[in-house]
Structures are given as C-alpha cells and as structure tokens.
Design an enzyme around this catalytic site. Structure first.
Site, short mmCIF file in Angstrom:
data_model
loop_
_atom_site.label_atom_id
_atom_site.label_comp_id
_atom_site.label_asym_id
_atom_site.label_seq_id
_atom_site.Cartn_x
_atom_site.Cartn_y
_atom_site.Cartn_z
N HIS A 288 8.47 -7.22 -3.54
CA HIS A 288 7.14 -7.58 -4.16
C HIS A 288 7.51 -9.05 -4.94
O HIS A 288 7.86 -9.02 -5.82
CB HIS A 288 6.43 -6.73 -4.95
CG HIS A 288 6.04 -5.51 -4.25
ND1 HIS A 288 4.88 -5.55 -4.08
CD2 HIS A 288 6.50 -4.39 -4.18
CE1 HIS A 288 4.50 -4.20 -3.46
NE2 HIS A 288 5.92 -3.63 -3.40
N GLY B 219 -14.57 -10.35 -29.30
CA GLY B 219 -13.51 -10.74 -28.74
C GLY B 219 -13.43 -11.65 -27.68
O GLY B 219 -14.53 -12.13 -27.27
N VAL B 220 -12.21 -12.02 -27.05
CA VAL B 220 -12.14 -12.70 -25.97
C VAL B 220 -12.96 -12.75 -25.07
O VAL B 220 -13.72 -13.56 -24.52
CB VAL B 220 -10.48 -13.08 -25.76
CG1 VAL B 220 -10.51 -14.50 -24.86
CG2 VAL B 220 -9.62 -12.87 -26.83
N ASP B 221 -12.69 -11.31 -24.46
CA ASP B 221 -13.48 -11.20 -23.01
C ASP B 221 -14.88 -11.21 -22.96
O ASP B 221 -15.75 -11.98 -22.39
CB ASP B 221 -13.21 -9.83 -22.74
CG ASP B 221 -11.66 -9.57 -22.37
OD1 ASP B 221 -10.74 -10.47 -22.43
OD2 ASP B 221 -11.13 -8.26 -22.54
N SER B 222 -15.52 -10.77 -24.01
CA SER B 222 -17.22 -10.59 -24.22
C SER B 222 -17.40 -12.00 -24.58
O SER B 222 -18.63 -12.28 -24.20
CB SER B 222 -17.48 -9.49 -25.06
OG SER B 222 -17.16 -9.53 -26.44
N SER B 223 -16.77 -12.65 -25.54
CA SER B 223 -17.15 -14.08 -25.78
C SER B 223 -17.36 -14.91 -24.75
O SER B 223 -18.20 -15.77 -24.44
CB SER B 223 -16.25 -14.58 -26.59
OG SER B 223 -16.20 -13.86 -27.84
N SER C 92 -18.67 -8.02 -28.52
CA SER C 92 -17.98 -7.63 -29.45
C SER C 92 -17.30 -8.77 -30.18
O SER C 92 -16.85 -8.31 -31.26
CB SER C 92 -16.70 -6.79 -28.87
OG SER C 92 -16.03 -7.60 -28.28
N GLU D 174 5.26 -10.83 -6.00
CA GLU D 174 4.13 -11.22 -6.99
C GLU D 174 4.45 -10.71 -8.38
O GLU D 174 3.60 -10.88 -9.28
CB GLU D 174 2.83 -10.49 -6.48
CG GLU D 174 2.69 -8.97 -6.36
CD GLU D 174 3.36 -8.43 -4.92
OE1 GLU D 174 4.30 -8.87 -4.47
OE2 GLU D 174 2.91 -7.25 -4.54
N LYS E 220 -6.10 -11.17 -18.91
CA LYS E 220 -6.32 -11.61 -20.08
C LYS E 220 -6.04 -13.26 -20.21
O LYS E 220 -7.02 -13.87 -20.72
CB LYS E 220 -5.57 -11.08 -21.28
CG LYS E 220 -5.91 -11.10 -22.68
CD LYS E 220 -7.05 -10.57 -23.27
CE LYS E 220 -7.50 -10.06 -24.22
NZ LYS E 220 -8.59 -8.96 -23.92
N GLY F 19 0.86 -1.09 -0.16
CA GLY F 19 -0.05 -0.05 0.14
C GLY F 19 1.02 1.19 0.03
O GLY F 19 2.02 1.27 0.33
N CYS G 200 5.66 -5.75 1.77
CA CYS G 200 5.98 -4.22 1.64
C CYS G 200 5.27 -3.77 2.94
O CYS G 200 5.55 -3.70 3.98
CB CYS G 200 5.60 -3.56 0.19
SG CYS G 200 6.45 -2.20 -0.06
N TYR G 201 4.12 -2.76 2.61
CA TYR G 201 3.46 -2.18 3.64
C TYR G 201 2.77 -3.13 4.61
O TYR G 201 2.85 -2.98 5.70
CB TYR G 201 2.20 -1.12 2.96
CG TYR G 201 1.40 -0.58 3.96
CD1 TYR G 201 1.58 0.55 4.46
CD2 TYR G 201 0.19 -1.23 4.67
CE1 TYR G 201 1.20 1.16 5.69
CE2 TYR G 201 -0.61 -0.68 5.50
CZ TYR G 201 0.09 0.42 5.90
OH TYR G 201 -0.99 1.13 7.16
#
Ligand code: XMP
Length: 510
Positions: A169, A225-229, A223, A171, A366, A55, A82-83
């Site tokens: 970090h 695209g991958v996400d909306s599909s 659309s 991650e 993604k 943070g 970290c924080y």
C-alpha cells in the site's frame, strides 16, 4: 483546457480514502466511484488515469468484486493496489495464490527495476503489506519490478499498456516514500501536472451546495470546532442568509466554552446564529447511563431533536448542515468497515430524521479541512482549535455523569490546557485534555486521609485522528500540572498520564 482527473475504483478497501487524499495532496482532482460502474460512465469521465483500490476479497471468491474488463483497453494508465493489483494479474491470466498466513505490517521491498513508477527511489524501501492472497505467477506482457521475501511479484508492470500493480500500500504513511510512488504514477506515467488545490474544492463544493439547496433554507449544527466552523462558512458562501447556525450548549462543554464560541461567531462572522441552552435536557437524558455507545446515541438523538424544534420556529427549513469528516464516517462503521465508536453526527443519528442532511466535508481528513478553511480565509485561531468531540465531556467522564464530576473535570482540564499553553506546547500537540476515569483512590493531604478522584491526562500527536502517538510532554510540565490540579481542584488526589498510542487505544477514552 480540461483539468487533470483520476478515477479511483473502490473495491472496499479500508484505505480507499487515503488514496484519494494522496492524489489531492499531489494537486490532482480525483473521484472515488464503486468498482461496478459501467464502462460508459467510466468513458464519460475522460479520466487521465485509473487507480484500482485494495479490498478484503479474494479474486477467486464467488462474489468477489470485479470491474468491467474493458477498462484495460481504454489506453489509460492503470495502477492496481493490493486487491486491485491481484485483479490485474487475474485478468491477464497470471496466478494469484492464498498465502499460508496473512501478511500484515512492514516488509522490505527489493526494487529490481527503477524505470517508471520507482524512478529515483533506490534499491530498497520499507513497505506496508496487508494481504492474504498474492500474485504468484506473472501474467504475459508483464515484468516484475519489485519483490519481497514472501512475494515474488510485489510489483509488476506492463510497459506497453502502462499498467502497474503493487502488492503493498503506497498510500499509507508506513510505506517509505509511498507518496513519491503515487506521484510518479500521476506525473510520470499519466503525465499530469499539478492543477488542483483546496481553493478549487471550495469553489466546486459551493457550486454543488447551491445546486442542491437552491433557494431553500438550512440550519447548521455549529459546535465552534474546526469542522463545523468550516462547514458553516462554506455553506454560508453558497446560500448566504438562508443559513442559520445553531449552537447547542448541551452542558458538556469545557470551562467557559459556550460564551467563547458565541462571542467568536458573533464578532468574526456575519452569520445568523442562535444559541440554544439545552444543558438540563441533555443531562437528564444521560442520567445513570454508563455505556459509552448509549451515551453517544442519546446525545446524537438529542441534538437532532433540538434542531427539529429550532426548525419549527424558523419555518421552511429543510436542510441540516453538519461538519462530519471522513474519520467520523469510517469509525462509525460502514457496510464494509466495522464500528469503532458511533460518532454523534453519524452512527449516533436516530433513524427518523426530519431533515435532508448536507455534509460537505464528508470525504476530507482533519488537516485537509484546516487547509480548506485557510482557502476560505477563516482565521487561524479558529482553524487551529484542537478537536473537541460533539458528545463533549460526556465521553470524558467515564461511567455515569454527574454535575460534580463535570465540575471537577472542567477545572482539571482548564488547568492542563493552560499549562500546556504556558509551556509553549499548544501548537506542537495535536490534542490534549483531561479525563475523569471514575476511579477513587486513597491519598494523604495535610495529615489526613483522602479518598478522591483520579484525573488522567491525555495528549496526542496525529495528522488526521485516524492514528496517533502519545506526546512526550516534559516531566516538569507534567509535574506542574499535577501539583496545580491536586492543590486547587477539590475532590482530586491523583493524576496519571496516558501513554498509549492509537491503535491499540483510541484518542478519547469512550
Ligand atoms: P478517537 O477517540 O476515535 O477520536 O480516537 C478520533 C478523533 O475524533 C474525535 N471524536 C469525535 N468527534 N464526534 C466528533 O465530532 C464524536 O462523536 C467524536 N468521537 C471522537 C476525537 O476527539 C479525536 O480528535
């Protein structure tokens, strides 16, 4: 038997979602909850481990975020990053100090104790630091397990209480073997075994959507695209025919794309689909607009208006499903992160929206969406389509948009994409497209002078769109693309190749 569960307490760090993503990649279910949740709620989670995120605050600041101290008495392994690590030092009466200068970037980590979280990781690693404060004095009961040149306590542990604190970090990708460090925390310290995958996410999400929408009706902004599909298929599994997908052709799609998307969806998926041809209304709203953020907002709003009109025709639809993913959310700005660009489906949304919005992918990156799509048996060619932004070519024609510029860009983009495919590079490059930067320059063709547009080629490699490197496309391929565009697309006499990474650039030009 109960599934493994990790609670991530969010102190507002920019990498909190990345922590969650690593935990998911390691096959463990996790949830991100705000730092101030009550101790009873924490107890009710029956968590196998707690991770305290980073943070931007200082533990000594007046309004710095603090969690309930009693988490340290729950006998659950805790990892502070970290924080989060500084908070542990503070609670156990160690000392945290402000460094003279902010430390940002790579540091050499010297591991002094290979037992526990650093098991098998050797003596030295490159780690990613991003902090101003640091732990300057060890609290009682803790031992230093790693140092860097500027941090005497780059990592510490309290073996008896199973509490670990890291100043860096683990991650982020830039920390060498960072994922192994998180793996050690999960598998060795918390003693968990991999018992979760994207298929489980799909099942949980389908259940959640069913509970939320019930017998109600929804439309999905599709659309192609991958996400909306993936979002559409997921919600379709949950509510079946009560979902109608709306595909809006806003006149800003790539060459032949509208027909392709319609065909793929009609042939492959048994879903209600409506195509709305809205080219004229979008282009007239965008006339004369040059500012990228305004373009994005206009498009975001116009999408919603189209969906509202379709809603009226369909009767009793209350929900709008969107394929928003995590990078869209973070780049559009949150109360803690600043606006980079307003993604059409988040920051570009108008304030008055006549829908309840459902965004089942909002926490995913993604590549995780692609994995989820695989678990839903969505065909690979749909999942591997390269990302295409909702505002489409509007943000690839810089400055004001005209039919002529859109035509030039479409043709150039089509050639570029085909040549990449012909060269067998289409599976290697994450995203590739042409841009019309709105620059005219002088050229010579035949024996005559030309004064025509420049086309910029952009090709990047990335795993999640958050950062990217420009692709080192072979010169022969670039040469072929350049010749073909200049020789066949009227109005273009110069081609340039974009060689910037993200950051400091972004992938799209607007
Ligand atoms: P940037 O340009 O921010 O892009 O580096 C990161 C990724 O996001 C895509 N992008 C969008 N996707 N709506 C979308 O659905 C948007 O408004 C939008 N803007 C950028 C971009 O193509 C890249 O893959």
């Amino acid at each position: 038997m109960k599934n493994s569960y990790i609670l991530i307490m969010d102190f507002g760090g920019q990498y909190s979602q990345l922590i969650a993503r690593r935990v998911r990649e390691l096959g463990i279910f996790c949830e991100i909850l705000p730092f101030d949740i009550s101790i009873d709620r924490i107890k009710s989670k029956n968590s196998d481990g707690i991770i305290l995120s980073g943070g931007s605050s200082s533990v000594y600041g007046d309004n710095s975020p603090k969690c309930d101290k009693r988490i340290f008495d729950l006998d659950i392994p805790i990892l502070g990053i970290c924080y989060g690590g500084q908070l542990i030092a503070n609670y156990f009466d160690g000392k945290v100090m402000r460094a003279q200068e902010r430390e940002y970037g790579k540091s050499r980590l010297n591991i002094v104790d290979n037992d526990g979280i650093f098991e098998g990781l050797g003596d030295e690693l490159n780690c990613w630091m991003s902090h101003t404060d640091f732990i300057s004095e060890l609290p009682e009961g803790f031992d230093v397990i790693a140092k860097t040149e500027s941090c005497p306590v780059a990592a510490m542990k309290n073996k008896r209480k199973n509490i670990y604190a890291l100043q860096f970090h683990p991650e982020v990708n830039h920390t060498e073997r960072g994922k192994d460090i998180i793996e050690k925390f999960l598998y060795k310290i918390c003693k968990l075994t991999r018992d979760w995958n994207m298929g489980d996410f799909a099942e949980e999400e389908i259940k959640r959507i069913r509970e939320k929408i019930g017998k109600g009706k929804a439309i999905c902004a599709l659309s192609g695209g991958v996400d909306s599909s993936v979002a559409a298929v997921l919600v379709h599994r949950a509510i079946g025919k009560n979902l109608t997908c709306i595909f809006v052709d806003h006149g800003l799609l790539r060459k032949d794309e509208g027909d392709q998307v319609e065909r793929i969806f009609k042939e492959r998926f048994d879903m209600n689909l409506i195509r709305v041809n809205a080219q004229k209304r979008f282009l007239s709203k965008l006339e004369g607009i040059t500012d990228p953020e305004r373009k994005r907002k206009i498009i975001g709003e116009e999408f919603i208006r189209v969906f509202e009109e379709e809603k009226k025709k369909l009767d009793s639809v209350d929900y709008l499903v969107q394929g928003t993913i995590y990078p869209d959310v973070i780049e559009s700005g949150t109360d803690k992160a600043s606006v980079i660009k307003s993604h059409h489906n988040v920051g570009g949304l108008p304030e008055d929206v006549d829908f309840e919005i459902v965004e089942p992918l909002r926490e995913l990156f993604k590549d995780e969406v692609r994995e989820l799509g695989r678990s839903l048996n969505i065909p690979e060619d749909v999942l591997m389509r390269q990302p295409f932004p909702g505002p489409g070519l509007a943000i690839r024609v810089l400055g004001n948009i005209t039919e002529e510029k859109l035509y030039i860009l479409r043709e150039a983009d089509y050639i570029f994409r085909n040549e990449i495919k012909n060269a067998g590079l289409d599976e290697e490059i994450w995203q590739y497209f042409a841009v019309l930067p709105n620059i005219k320059s002088v050229g010579v063709m035949g024996d005559g002078r030309t004064y025509a547009h420049t086309i910029a080629l952009r090709a990047v490699n990335s795993s999640d769109g958050m950062t990217s490197d420009w692709s080192k496309i072979p010169y022969e391929v670039l040469e072929k693309v350049s010749n073909k565009i200049v020789n066949t697309v009227d109005g273009v006499n110069r081609i340039v190749y974009d060689i910037t990474s993200k950051p400091p650039s972004t992938i799209e030009w607007e």
